[in-house]
Design a protein around this motif. Structure first.
Motif, PDB file in Angstrom:
ATOM      1  N   VAL A 160       8.522  15.780 -11.310  1.00  0.00           N
ATOM      2  CA  VAL A 160       7.632  15.953 -12.461  1.00  0.00           C
ATOM      3  C   VAL A 160       6.251  16.387 -11.970  1.00  0.00           C
ATOM      4  CG1 VAL A 160       8.849  14.199 -13.811  1.00  0.00           C
ATOM      5  CG2 VAL A 160       6.852  13.559 -12.457  1.00  0.00           C
ATOM      6  N   GLN A 161       5.383  16.728 -12.894  1.00  0.00           N
ATOM      7  CA  GLN A 161       4.025  17.125 -12.552  1.00  0.00           C
ATOM      8  C   GLN A 161       3.176  15.882 -12.312  1.00  0.00           C
ATOM      9  OE1 GLN A 161       5.245  20.407 -12.211  1.00  0.00           O
ATOM     10  NE2 GLN A 161       3.021  20.577 -12.281  1.00  0.00           N
ATOM     11  N   PRO A 162       2.115  16.025 -11.521  1.00  0.00           N
ATOM     12  CA  PRO A 162       1.248  14.873 -11.222  1.00  0.00           C
ATOM     13  C   PRO A 162       0.683  14.224 -12.481  1.00  0.00           C
ATOM     14  CG  PRO A 162       0.737  16.697  -9.763  1.00  0.00           C
ATOM     15  CD  PRO A 162       1.730  17.219 -10.752  1.00  0.00           C
ATOM     16  N   GLU A 163       0.317  15.020 -13.472  1.00  0.00           N
ATOM     17  CA  GLU A 163      -0.224  14.443 -14.696  1.00  0.00           C
ATOM     18  C   GLU A 163       0.814  13.552 -15.374  1.00  0.00           C
ATOM     19  OE1 GLU A 163      -0.251  17.606 -13.893  1.00  0.00           O
ATOM     20  OE2 GLU A 163      -2.041  18.661 -14.560  1.00  0.00           O
ATOM     21  N   THR A 164       2.042  14.029 -15.372  1.00  0.00           N
ATOM     22  CA  THR A 164       3.110  13.228 -15.977  1.00  0.00           C
ATOM     23  C   THR A 164       3.293  11.930 -15.204  1.00  0.00           C
ATOM     24  OG1 THR A 164       4.231  15.199 -16.783  1.00  0.00           O
ATOM     25  CG2 THR A 164       5.551  13.208 -16.580  1.00  0.00           C
ATOM     26  N   LEU A 165       3.232  12.026 -13.876  1.00  0.00           N
ATOM     27  CA  LEU A 165       3.384  10.816 -13.082  1.00  0.00           C
ATOM     28  C   LEU A 165       2.307   9.804 -13.436  1.00  0.00           C
ATOM     29  CD1 LEU A 165       4.951   9.624 -10.493  1.00  0.00           C
ATOM     30  CD2 LEU A 165       2.679   9.857  -9.516  1.00  0.00           C
ATOM     31  N   SER A 166       1.097  10.296 -13.571  1.00  0.00           N
ATOM     32  CA  SER A 166      -0.009   9.405 -13.900  1.00  0.00           C
ATOM     33  C   SER A 166       0.272   8.664 -15.205  1.00  0.00           C
ATOM     34  CB  SER A 166      -1.286  10.234 -14.015  1.00  0.00           C
ATOM     35  OG  SER A 166      -2.407   9.403 -14.103  1.00  0.00           O
TER      36      SER A 166
ATOM     37  N   HIS B 263       0.867  -1.161   0.000  1.00  0.00           N
ATOM     38  CA  HIS B 263       0.000   0.000   0.000  1.00  0.00           C
ATOM     39  C   HIS B 263       0.905   1.212   0.000  1.00  0.00           C
ATOM     40  CE1 HIS B 263      -3.575   2.417   0.826  1.00  0.00           C
ATOM     41  NE2 HIS B 263      -2.813   3.103   1.662  1.00  0.00           N
ATOM     42  N   LEU B 264       0.824   2.018  -1.055  1.00  0.00           N
ATOM     43  CA  LEU B 264       1.704   3.181  -1.180  1.00  0.00           C
ATOM     44  C   LEU B 264       1.480   4.152  -0.029  1.00  0.00           C
ATOM     45  CD1 LEU B 264       1.887   4.470  -4.871  1.00  0.00           C
ATOM     46  CD2 LEU B 264       3.757   3.826  -3.366  1.00  0.00           C
ATOM     47  N   PRO B 265       2.540   4.524   0.688  1.00  0.00           N
ATOM     48  CA  PRO B 265       2.380   5.505   1.760  1.00  0.00           C
ATOM     49  C   PRO B 265       2.338   6.931   1.232  1.00  0.00           C
ATOM     50  CG  PRO B 265       4.652   4.796   1.653  1.00  0.00           C
ATOM     51  CD  PRO B 265       3.918   4.021   0.589  1.00  0.00           C
ATOM     52  N   LEU B 266       2.482   7.085  -0.081  1.00  0.00           N
ATOM     53  CA  LEU B 266       2.576   8.425  -0.664  1.00  0.00           C
ATOM     54  C   LEU B 266       1.425   8.682  -1.623  1.00  0.00           C
ATOM     55  CD1 LEU B 266       6.328   8.314  -1.716  1.00  0.00           C
ATOM     56  CD2 LEU B 266       5.395   9.555   0.209  1.00  0.00           C
ATOM     57  N   SER B 267       1.018   9.918  -1.669  1.00  0.00           N
ATOM     58  CA  SER B 267       0.040  10.323  -2.677  1.00  0.00           C
ATOM     59  C   SER B 267       0.741  10.421  -4.033  1.00  0.00           C
ATOM     60  CB  SER B 267      -0.560  11.678  -2.320  1.00  0.00           C
ATOM     61  OG  SER B 267       0.408  12.684  -2.459  1.00  0.00           O
ATOM     62  N   ARG B 268      -0.048  10.466  -5.087  1.00  0.00           N
ATOM     63  CA  ARG B 268       0.523  10.601  -6.426  1.00  0.00           C
ATOM     64  C   ARG B 268       1.361  11.872  -6.535  1.00  0.00           C
ATOM     65  NH1 ARG B 268      -0.974   5.830  -6.855  1.00  0.00           N
ATOM     66  NH2 ARG B 268      -2.262   5.050  -8.573  1.00  0.00           N
ATOM     67  N   SER B 269       0.889  12.929  -5.944  1.00  0.00           N
ATOM     68  CA  SER B 269       1.617  14.183  -6.133  1.00  0.00           C
ATOM     69  C   SER B 269       2.913  14.187  -5.314  1.00  0.00           C
ATOM     70  CB  SER B 269       0.725  15.376  -5.814  1.00  0.00           C
ATOM     71  OG  SER B 269       0.718  15.642  -4.446  1.00  0.00           O
ATOM     72  N   ASP B 270       2.950  13.431  -4.212  1.00  0.00           N
ATOM     73  CA  ASP B 270       4.210  13.285  -3.492  1.00  0.00           C
ATOM     74  C   ASP B 270       5.200  12.476  -4.315  1.00  0.00           C
ATOM     75  OD1 ASP B 270       3.623  14.816  -1.320  1.00  0.00           O
ATOM     76  OD2 ASP B 270       2.989  13.156  -0.043  1.00  0.00           O
TER      77      ASP B 270
ATOM     78  N   ILE C 164      -3.675  -0.482  -8.452  1.00  0.00           N
ATOM     79  CA  ILE C 164      -5.093  -0.335  -8.154  1.00  0.00           C
ATOM     80  C   ILE C 164      -5.178   0.700  -7.053  1.00  0.00           C
ATOM     81  CG2 ILE C 164      -7.225  -1.502  -7.520  1.00  0.00           C
ATOM     82  CD1 ILE C 164      -5.603  -4.158  -8.099  1.00  0.00           C
ATOM     83  N   GLY C 165      -5.413   1.948  -7.436  1.00  0.00           N
ATOM     84  CA  GLY C 165      -5.363   3.010  -6.446  1.00  0.00           C
ATOM     85  C   GLY C 165      -3.971   3.089  -5.856  1.00  0.00           C
ATOM     86  N   ARG C 166      -3.901   2.982  -4.523  1.00  0.00           N
ATOM     87  CA  ARG C 166      -2.575   3.031  -3.906  1.00  0.00           C
ATOM     88  C   ARG C 166      -1.984   1.636  -3.697  1.00  0.00           C
ATOM     89  NH1 ARG C 166      -1.841   7.969   0.389  1.00  0.00           N
ATOM     90  NH2 ARG C 166      -2.682   9.629  -0.945  1.00  0.00           N
ATOM     91  N   MET C 167      -2.687   0.629  -4.141  1.00  0.00           N
ATOM     92  CA  MET C 167      -2.115  -0.715  -4.088  1.00  0.00           C
ATOM     93  C   MET C 167      -1.212  -0.911  -5.306  1.00  0.00           C
ATOM     94  SD  MET C 167      -2.794  -2.429  -1.432  1.00  0.00           S
ATOM     95  CE  MET C 167      -2.205  -3.996  -2.054  1.00  0.00           C
ATOM     96  N   VAL C 168      -0.018  -1.398  -5.045  1.00  0.00           N
ATOM     97  CA  VAL C 168       0.937  -1.636  -6.125  1.00  0.00           C
ATOM     98  C   VAL C 168       1.365  -3.090  -6.084  1.00  0.00           C
ATOM     99  CG1 VAL C 168       3.127  -0.957  -7.161  1.00  0.00           C
ATOM    100  CG2 VAL C 168       1.780   0.721  -5.906  1.00  0.00           C
ATOM    101  N   LEU C 169       1.328  -3.742  -7.234  1.00  0.00           N
ATOM    102  CA  LEU C 169       1.850  -5.104  -7.350  1.00  0.00           C
ATOM    103  C   LEU C 169       3.042  -5.088  -8.292  1.00  0.00           C
ATOM    104  CD1 LEU C 169      -1.298  -5.718  -6.576  1.00  0.00           C
ATOM    105  CD2 LEU C 169      -0.723  -7.978  -7.480  1.00  0.00           C
ATOM    106  N   VAL C 170       4.083  -5.775  -7.870  1.00  0.00           N
ATOM    107  CA  VAL C 170       5.208  -5.953  -8.778  1.00  0.00           C
ATOM    108  C   VAL C 170       5.335  -7.443  -9.056  1.00  0.00           C
ATOM    109  CG1 VAL C 170       6.866  -6.020  -6.864  1.00  0.00           C
ATOM    110  CG2 VAL C 170       7.660  -5.535  -9.163  1.00  0.00           C
TER     111      VAL C 170
END
Lengths: 255, 255
Positions: free
Chosen positions: A218-224, A204-211, A239-245
Motif C-alpha cells: 500500500v502507499q505510505p499515506e494509507t499505512l499511516s 523499536h520498529l526496524p522498518l520505516s513507515r514506507s518499508d 510513538i514514532g517507531r516505538m510500538v506497544l501491543v
DNA sequence: CGGATGGTTGACACCTATCAAGGCCAGTGG
DNA sequence: CCACTGGCCTTGATAGGTGTCAACCATCCG
C-alpha cells in the motif's frame, strides 16, 4: 501466538541441537561450527578435505544500520548467510521508487538467486539494523557444491521455503484486509524485536513507515491511516517507531 | 509485443536446438528425446546407464480439460513435466474458496516443491485444456538426482525462475493498476492461445472469469467491470470466452 | 537559518468489496 | 416440449477503502 503464514515461522531456524562428540570435532574445524544455526546451515554437509576450501573463502562482515550488502544489478560475488541482525531485500524501479520484497533474519541465505543463475543481483540488500553476514566466495562455493551435492539440496530447500512464503503472501493479499495484515506483520516483528514491558510488549520498529507500506503493498499515506485505525482499536500504541501491543496473545481474527 | 514480467517470458522454453550426431543418438534413448523442450529438460543431463532408470519410471499421461493431476494435501508421487496443454496450480482454503496461484505451460515443471520437500502438495494441479504430462516416479527421481547432481541444479534453476516471477508479480501488484495488469495478462495469454483473424488476434480463453480474477487478486465482480472498461477503451472485445485484440502490438503504457 | 527527510493529516476522486438481482446456457427430468 | 436447476457471468446500489495531491509538522544537519 498466531503468526501470519505469509511471513514464515519466525523461529524456524532457532533450534537447539545436541551434539555427539564426533560432531563436536567436526564443528571445531567448520567455519559455521560456532554459529547457532550450524545444524541447518547450507554448508553443514561440508566435511573432510572440503572444509579447508570452505574456511579459506569464508569471510565475516559487520554492517551498520543502513549499510548496503550488495547493490542491485551488481555481479554476484558469493553466497551470503545472515548471522546477526536483519537484512532487507528491495528492488529499485526505473521511476526512482522502490519495493521492499523480503526480510532476511539470522540463519537465512541471501543473494542465492544471483549466485545460482551466475548473474547479477535483481535486488539490493541493506542492513536495517547492525548486522553480521558470512560470505562464501562464488568461485569456491561452486567448487564446494560440485564436490558436495547435498549443499545444493539444502540451497534448493531454501528456495522452496521462499516460494512457499511468496505463495502465502499472495494468498494473504487476496483474502485478508490490509488492516489485518498490518496487525499480523506487527505481531510477527514483535516476536523478533519485542521485549516485555509490564503486561505489554514493546519494540523499536526496524522498518520505516514506507518499508512497512511496501510489505503490505500500500502507499505510505494509507499505512499511516491503517496505523491510526489499529491504534483506535486499542490493541496497539505507536510513538514514532516505538510500538506497544497490549495483549500478548492475539488471534488473527481478533482485529 | 511487450510482456508483463510477472508472468514470465511466454517463449522462454520454445527454442530450436541444433543437434550434433552424438546428441541425436543420445536423444533416441532418452525418454525426453522426442520432446521439443529436450535441451532445457531437467532430465537432459541424464545419460549412460542412468537413462534406463529414467526410462523405466517414466510415464506419460493425457488429461482432459478440467481433470485433476494431483490433489491438494496428497502425497507427492514424482516430478511432473508439462508436455502439452496448460496446468493450473491453485490452493483451496478452509472456507471453501480457492486461489489460482500459477499457470504452467509446456516445458514447465510442476509439483517439484512437494517432491523436494518429500511431502504433500500444497496446491492442486488441474488441466485447464486437454494436456499431456510426463511423470518421473519419486523414488527413481531421487535415485537419478543422487547419481546426477546437475539434474538438481536444473531443478534449482527452475525454483529461481519461479521466485523471480513471484517477485515480479508482487512488484506489478504494487505498481500497476488492475486494469493494466488485466490487459497485460490478456496479451500474454494471447501469445499462447491466440490466432490471427484478419488484422485482429483472437483466442478462446482457457480460464474462467473467477480464475482470471484470482490471477489479478480481485473479486469476480471487479474483474467483470475491468473487462467492461477495457472493452470501452476499444482495444479488446469480449464475447463470452472469446477475446479479440485489435492492435497486434500494444505497449504496456498504452492503457 | 535553510533545506532535506520522514511522517501525518485533509480533501477528493476513484476504485473495490459486498450484497442482491437477474440473464444466459447446458443439462436434467418430467 | 417445457419447467427447473445450477453454474457462470453481468449489472446495480452502496458503503467503505485507497491513491493522489497538497499542506503541514517534527527532527536532524550543515
Amino acid at each position: 501466538m498466531a503468526f501470519p503464514d505469509w511471513l514464515g515461522d519466525p523461529h524456524a531456524l532457532r533450534l537447539i541441537h545436541r551434539k555427539t562428540p564426533m560432531q563436536k570435532t567436526a564443528m571445531k574445524q567448520h567455519p559455521c561450527g560456532q554459529c547457532s544455526f550450524y545444524a541447518d546451515s547450507v554448508w553443514q554437509p561440508v566435511a573432510d578435505g572440503t572444509v579447508c576450501v570452505l574456511s579459506h573463502s569464508f569471510s565475516r562482515r559487520d554492517l551498520d544500520a543502513g549499510q548496503i550488502l550488495f547493490e542491485q544489478d551488481s555481479e554476484n560475488c558469493g553466497v551470503f548467510c545472515v548471522s546477526k541482525g536483519l537484512i532487507a531485500l528491495r528492488t529499485h524501479h526505473a521511476d526512482g521508487s522502490s519495493t521492499l520484497l523480503r526480510l532476511a533474519y539470522p540463519g537465512e541465505i541471501v543473494g542465492f538467486r544471483a549466485f545460482l543463475r551466475n548473474g547479477q543481483h535483481r535486488t539490493e540488500a541493506q542492513a536495517l539494523i547492525a548486522s553480521r553476514v558470512c560470505t562464501v566466495a562464488r568461485r569456491d562455493a561452486h567448487q564446494i557444491i560440485q564436490a558436495n551435492p547435498s549443499v545444493l539440496a539444502r540451497l534448493a530447500s531454501r528456495c522452496i521455503k521462499e516460494i512457499d512464503q511468496n505463495h502465502e503472501r499472495i494468498i494473504a493479499a487476496a483474502t485478508t484486509s490490509n488492516k489485518q495484515r498490518l496487525a499480523d506483520l506487527l505481531l510477527w516483528l514483535m516476536e523478533h524485536h519485542g521485549e516485555p514491558a509490564g503486561d505489554h510488549f514493546r519494540m523499536h520498529l526496524p522498518l520505516s513507515r514506507s518499508d512497512l507500506a511496501d510489505l503490505l503493498g500500500v502507499q505510505p499515506e494509507t499505512l499511516s491511516r491503517l496505523i491510526g485505525r489499529l491504534e483506535k482499536d486499542g490493541l496497539f500504541s505507536f510513538i514514532g517507531r516505538m510500538v506497544l501491543v497490549r495483549a500478548q496473545r492475539m488471534a488473527r481474527t481478533a482485529v
